[in-house]
Structure formats: C-alpha cells, structure tokens
Design an enzyme around this catalytic site. Structure first.
Site, PDB file in Angstrom:
ATOM      1  N   GLY A   6       2.801  41.473 -15.030  1.00 27.12           N
ATOM      2  CA  GLY A   6       2.286  40.193 -15.470  1.00 27.12           C
ATOM      3  C   GLY A   6       2.191  40.125 -16.979  1.00 27.12           C
ATOM      4  CG  HIS A   7      -0.415  37.750 -20.453  1.00 27.57           C
ATOM      5  ND1 HIS A   7       0.535  37.070 -21.175  1.00 27.57           N
ATOM      6  CD2 HIS A   7      -1.516  37.842 -21.255  1.00 27.57           C
ATOM      7  CE1 HIS A   7       0.033  36.751 -22.369  1.00 27.57           C
ATOM      8  NE2 HIS A   7      -1.200  37.220 -22.436  1.00 27.57           N
ATOM      9  CG  PHE A   8      -2.907  42.144 -20.167  1.00 29.46           C
ATOM     10  CD1 PHE A   8      -3.289  42.563 -21.424  1.00 29.46           C
ATOM     11  CD2 PHE A   8      -3.422  40.950 -19.691  1.00 29.46           C
ATOM     12  CE1 PHE A   8      -4.172  41.830 -22.199  1.00 29.46           C
ATOM     13  CE2 PHE A   8      -4.308  40.203 -20.447  1.00 29.46           C
ATOM     14  CZ  PHE A   8      -4.674  40.643 -21.713  1.00 29.46           C
TER      15      PHE A   8
END
Length: 303
Positions: free
Chosen positions: A278-280
């Site tokens: 995901g984003h991280f």
C-alpha cells in the site's frame, strides 16, 4: 584420579553487523529539528524525507538494513515527530522545505541523494529545484509529481478549501486513529506484515497540542504542490538525476500510473511497482525494496 570433563562449546553463528543509529537536534530558524543518522560519517548521504502522518521513525528498519554501507539521515519536519517549532510557525510546504534546506546546510551536507515519500516529494523536489547541483540521485517511493498518479481520493483532498463549510471537519477526520490506521492498511494484501506500533506512534504525535492545527494548515496548502508539478517535471528533464522509483500498487492516494509517469521525463529511471503493498510500502516489502536501494546507492557511489 578423575578424568577431566570434556565440554563441547557450540559454534555461535555470526550475526550480521548492525550499525549504530544516532539521534540529535539542530536549531534551524528557531525550529529545533530532530533527526536520525546512521552509516559511515564520511560516506555519501541519502536524505530520507518522510510522509504524513508519520515522521523519521518510518525509516528505522531501512536504516538498520542499510546503515552498515550507506550514510542515511532522516529529519522530522516541523509539526511532525520530535521536532519542536515555535508558536506562530507558518505551516506550508514552502516553509517545510525552508527548514529542511536549512537543516542540510547546518549539517554541512553539500551534496546528497534524496529519498522522497508522500509529503517528502513536495519537500524534496522544492530543494531540488532550488539547488539542482546539490542532488546526486533520486529515490521516489509513493511520492507523486504527476497528475497521472492522483486518485479520486487525492484529487478530492487537494481540492478542499478552508473557507468552504464542512471541509475543515473533513480534513480533521484524517487525524483520528481510524484515519491513521487506514493509511497503513489500505491496499495491503497481508495485514499481518503491518506492525500496529506504526500507526499508534503516529497517532501519539498527531494528538500532541497544536499538531492537528499544523496538519490542517498543510492539508489546505497541499493543492499548491500540484501547481508545481510542471516545474518539477522540467527539473527532471533538464537534470536527469539517476532515479529509482518504488511504488506500492495498492496506495489509495497515489496510483501506480504516477510511478510509471516518471519514465516519461527520465527514460533511464528504474521503476518497480509492488503488488500487495500500500502507501507505506516499506512496512510490508522491505526485504524486496532494501536490496534495490542498496544497489542503487552503490552504483551512485561508484559512478
């Protein structure tokens, strides 16, 4: 007479070397900037620029993984982590860039490579366009610089205006524990790889006095970053920095098209999109990402 006892001593496996991480503060224009540093003191520098709603602690595992070979430095911006800003500080991306630029000068970092993630992209690319000669290379991890990469959620967020009724409440809804946790979990295939320490620590800092106000100011300033995309793209085309692009495919804010767009202006860029991240992306895909960064930094050093 007794026979001496023979004791077999087992062989102790050799542990991979881990470099110490040092922590400190630097005063920059009235801001007490906290930072982490690891690696050879005389080595080429990778400046790690964190995102929202986190701080330099997001790079702790990466620093452990690469600190034996490379000098990594990660500051906290004003309004984030352990950095202390004076009352009345103006929270805009221009001012964050001013402080990070001053931080690099205070540490005597004449030249360095940039790692830009999320908010780190508008901060780092401002530094790059101000002083291109200081940038030796660029690592982009879910750090957007193209409209191609904006999801509907990101477009809606960047269009929020403080003067519009209800928009302030909408922005501040992101600063709750549910909002923080969502940013880590969205798009992740295996949630068991996520440490809950990450979002609980982020939430601790978000809940400090004055932090929500600072983050709201930055949220309403975010649209100004999009207006600078053409200038950043021009910098990429003009200076062609060696570039490694790393992207979590499930990022709800910045789409994989934003990763691939870098190749338009940087045909030699190395682009990797990680399914299930995901984003991280560092939280779940560090074993895949760290060797890519190691190879990129080693190539920079020997170029």
């Amino acid at each position: 007479m007794s026979t001496p006892l023979s004791v077999s001593v087992p062989q102790v496996p050799q542990v991979h070397q881990v470099h110490q991480v040092r922590h400190g503060h630097v005063d920059v224009q009235g801001v007490r900037v906290f930072y982490r540093e690891t690696g050879p003191a005389d080595g080429p520098v990778l400046l790690l620029l964190h995102g929202f709603p986190t701080a330099s602690h997001q790079f702790r595992r990466l620093m452990d993984a690469l600190g034996t070979s490379h000098r990594l430095i990660a500051p906290d911006y004003p309004g984030f982590g352990h950095t202390e800003a004076p009352e009345g500080f103006t929270y805009t991306f221009d001012r964050l860039a001013d402080i990070v630029e001053g931080f690099t000068l205070a540490l005597g970092l004449d030249r360095f490579a940039l790692y830009v993630f999320d908010f780190g992209a508008p901060v780092g690319l401002r530094l790059a366009t101000r002083a291109p000669e200081r940038i030796t290379g660029l690592i982009v991890q879910n750090g957007n610089a193209y409209e191609d990469g904006l999801s509907d959620m990101a477009r809606e967020f960047s269009g929020l205006r403080r003067a519009v009724p209800g928009h302030e409440e909408q922005v501040r809804g992101l600063f709750t524990l549910d909002g923080t946790r969502f940013q880590y979990e969205a798009g992740v295939a295996d949630p068991a790889l996520l440490s809950p320490d990450s979002w609980t620590l982020d939430q601790h800092f978000l809940d400090l006095p004055g932090r929500a106000d600072a983050q709201a100011d930055l949220a309403f300033d975010y649209g100004n970053n999009i207006t600078l995309y053409p200038a950043w793209q021009e910098w990429l085309r003009a200076h062609r920095p060696p570039t490694l692009v790393l992207w979590g495919a499930g990022d709800p804010f910045f789409l994989p098209a934003g990763a691939k767009a870098y190749a338009r202006d940087l045909p030699d860029a190395e682009v990797h999109v990680f399914e299930g991240a995901g984003h991280f992306a560092l939280e779940t895909h560090l074993p895949e990402i760290a060797p890519l960064i190691d190879g990129f930094l080693t190539a920079l050093r020997t170029a």
